[in-house]
Design a protein around this motif. Structure first.
Motif, PDB file in Angstrom:
ATOM      1  N   GLY A 153       0.811  -1.472   0.386  1.00  0.00           N
ATOM      2  CA  GLY A 153       0.161  -0.376   0.508  1.00  0.00           C
ATOM      3  C   GLY A 153       0.737   1.371   0.104  1.00  0.00           C
ATOM      4  O   GLY A 153       2.298   0.978  -0.632  1.00  0.00           O
ATOM      5  N   SER A 250       0.583   1.208   3.722  1.00  0.00           N
ATOM      6  CA  SER A 250      -0.959   0.413   5.132  1.00  0.00           C
ATOM      7  C   SER A 250      -1.429  -0.203   5.015  1.00  0.00           C
ATOM      8  O   SER A 250      -2.938  -0.705   6.012  1.00  0.00           O
ATOM      9  CB  SER A 250      -1.382   2.123   3.808  1.00  0.00           C
ATOM     10  OG  SER A 250      -1.079   1.850   3.155  1.00  0.00           O
ATOM     11  N   THR A 251      -0.873  -0.863   4.148  1.00  0.00           N
ATOM     12  CA  THR A 251      -1.614  -2.921   4.189  1.00  0.00           C
ATOM     13  C   THR A 251      -0.516  -3.854   4.372  1.00  0.00           C
ATOM     14  O   THR A 251      -0.706  -4.518   3.827  1.00  0.00           O
ATOM     15  CB  THR A 251      -2.012  -3.026   3.180  1.00  0.00           C
ATOM     16  OG1 THR A 251      -1.455  -2.334   1.732  1.00  0.00           O
ATOM     17  CG2 THR A 251      -3.660  -1.515   2.266  1.00  0.00           C
ATOM     18  N   ARG A 270       1.734  -9.129   4.233  1.00  0.00           N
ATOM     19  CA  ARG A 270       1.000  -8.686   4.498  1.00  0.00           C
ATOM     20  C   ARG A 270      -0.960  -8.806   4.912  1.00  0.00           C
ATOM     21  O   ARG A 270      -1.089  -9.999   4.825  1.00  0.00           O
ATOM     22  CB  ARG A 270       0.264  -8.959   2.620  1.00  0.00           C
ATOM     23  CG  ARG A 270       1.022  -8.797   1.937  1.00  0.00           C
ATOM     24  CD  ARG A 270       1.703  -8.741   0.303  1.00  0.00           C
ATOM     25  NE  ARG A 270       2.063  -9.531  -0.209  1.00  0.00           N
ATOM     26  CZ  ARG A 270       1.772  -9.861  -1.697  1.00  0.00           C
ATOM     27  NH1 ARG A 270       1.217  -8.773  -2.469  1.00  0.00           N
ATOM     28  NH2 ARG A 270       2.095 -11.005  -2.065  1.00  0.00           N
ATOM     29  N   GLU A 271      -1.320  -8.126   4.658  1.00  0.00           N
ATOM     30  CA  GLU A 271      -2.681  -8.459   5.701  1.00  0.00           C
ATOM     31  C   GLU A 271      -3.342  -9.673   5.370  1.00  0.00           C
ATOM     32  O   GLU A 271      -3.095  -9.093   3.989  1.00  0.00           O
ATOM     33  CB  GLU A 271      -3.960  -7.200   5.290  1.00  0.00           C
ATOM     34  CG  GLU A 271      -3.582  -5.346   5.860  1.00  0.00           C
ATOM     35  CD  GLU A 271      -4.653  -4.748   6.206  1.00  0.00           C
ATOM     36  OE1 GLU A 271      -5.072  -4.656   5.531  1.00  0.00           O
ATOM     37  OE2 GLU A 271      -4.045  -3.331   6.973  1.00  0.00           O
TER      38      GLU A 271
END
Length: 334
Positions: A153, A250-251, A270-271
């Motif tokens: 992100g 952000s991710t 990673r999410e």
């Protein structure tokens, strides 16, 4: 001579090495294992030092001054491995002789010196590159690709540190202000360059340091960027730090373990996914990658490397200047 090798077809790039210290020895050893490169000459300020280096490493030619190496027609490119304080004069000599140059980091003592060398290289059409081996490392290059492709992100933070516990030897070059000593220029250039690789040149620079004997021994930096991202970086001569780096988005995030500046791989988080391990083939702790990039550029007729761009090196020097201003670090003659 226009600074670009005319014909390297079917033969290795022949290097001249300037200086005889540890990094010059590593460069020579690392290139000995590469079929596309060979060190054919070494220069020092004394014939004895150059001759001893040449004998230890099997280098054919040894010179007691830099000008003699600059005039050697067998040399295709020059690697400058002197202390920081001598970079400017050495690089200028070789650029004026039309010799392609790979100069050890930090480029120079300050941005003004670096700018004069870049201007000269561009004016003469001579290849010039800072020896930021981290930028040429395959794992670092892969990380940059992933981040630019949005794998984590929007980048929001970079954390990186490089610290060693240096024995208190007053004769050590890292403790000599006349040689540009201190943690910042020798070690801090890596966290700063790492952050710039991901976030670019900072808009705001805050820094604190412990100064001793005219050099910084323990330095912390906090950079702010127009995007709202930040970089928190440290370097030290009095603490053996983890020497790790993390890029947080952000991710997700990318984590480099000890020795982030010459990694073999990294971990991508990673999410919603299990951690992913990335590993590159080949050695990690080698200066051969930067030599290979020089060779590629020379064969392609390029005067600057897209991997280690001169404008990027200038930006790093401006940031290092800003840090020095914040911490009150001045070198002799400034």
């Amino acid at each position: 001579m226009d600074g670009v090798a005319k014909d390297l077809t079917g033969r290795p790039v022949r290097w001249g090495v300037v200086a005889t210290g540890g990094i010059a020895a590593k460069f020579t050893r690392d290139l000995a294992a590469e079929p596309d490169a060979e060190v054919v000459a070494v220069a020092s300020r004394t014939e004895a030092s150059a001759a001893a280096f040449a004998e230890r490493h099997g280098v054919p030619a040894a010179y007691g001054d830099w000008a003699a190496l600059a005039a050697d027609p067998a040399v295709d490119a020059v690697y400058v491995a002197t202390p920081h304080s001598a970079h400017h004069d050495a690089v200028r000599l070789f650029l004026e002789a039309g010799r392609p140059v790979l100069c050890e980091k930090p480029f120079t003592l300050d941005a003004a010196e670096a700018g004069s060398l870049v201007a000269l290289a561009r004016e003469r059409g001579v290849f010039l590159m800072e020896a930021m081996w981290m930028y040429c490392n395959p794992a670092i290059r892969r990380m940059v690709e992933l981040v630019r492709d949005g794998a984590i992100g929007e980048v929001r933070a970079v954390h990186a540190d490089f610290g060693i516990d240096l024995p208190p030897d007053p004769s050590h070059r890292l403790l000599d202000p006349a040689l540009g000593g201190g943690a910042l220029l020798d070690l801090g250039v890596y966290p700063v360059s790492f952050a710039q690789l991901v976030l670019g040149e900072p808009e705001d620079v805050t820094a604190w340091a412990r100064l001793r004997g005219g050099v910084d021994t323990h330095t912390g930096m906090l950079f702010g960027y127009p995007s709202g991202a930040m970089a928190a970086l440290t370097c030290s001569l009095v603490a053996d730090t983890a020497r790790t780096a993390v890029v947080t988005g952000s991710t997700g995030r990318v984590e480099f373990h000890r020795g982030f500046f010459h990694p073999r791989g990294f971990t991508l988080h990673r999410e919603g996914r299990a951690p992913e391990e990335f590993s590159e083939a080949g050695p990690a702790d080698t200066l051969a990658y930067e030599a290979a990039e020089v060779a590629r550029c020379l064969r392609a007729g390029e005067r600057e490397s897209p991997l280690v761009p001169l404008d990027g090196s200038l930006a790093v020097m401006r940031t290092l200047d800003a840090v020095r201003e914040r911490i009150g670090l001045r070198y002799p003659g400034e």
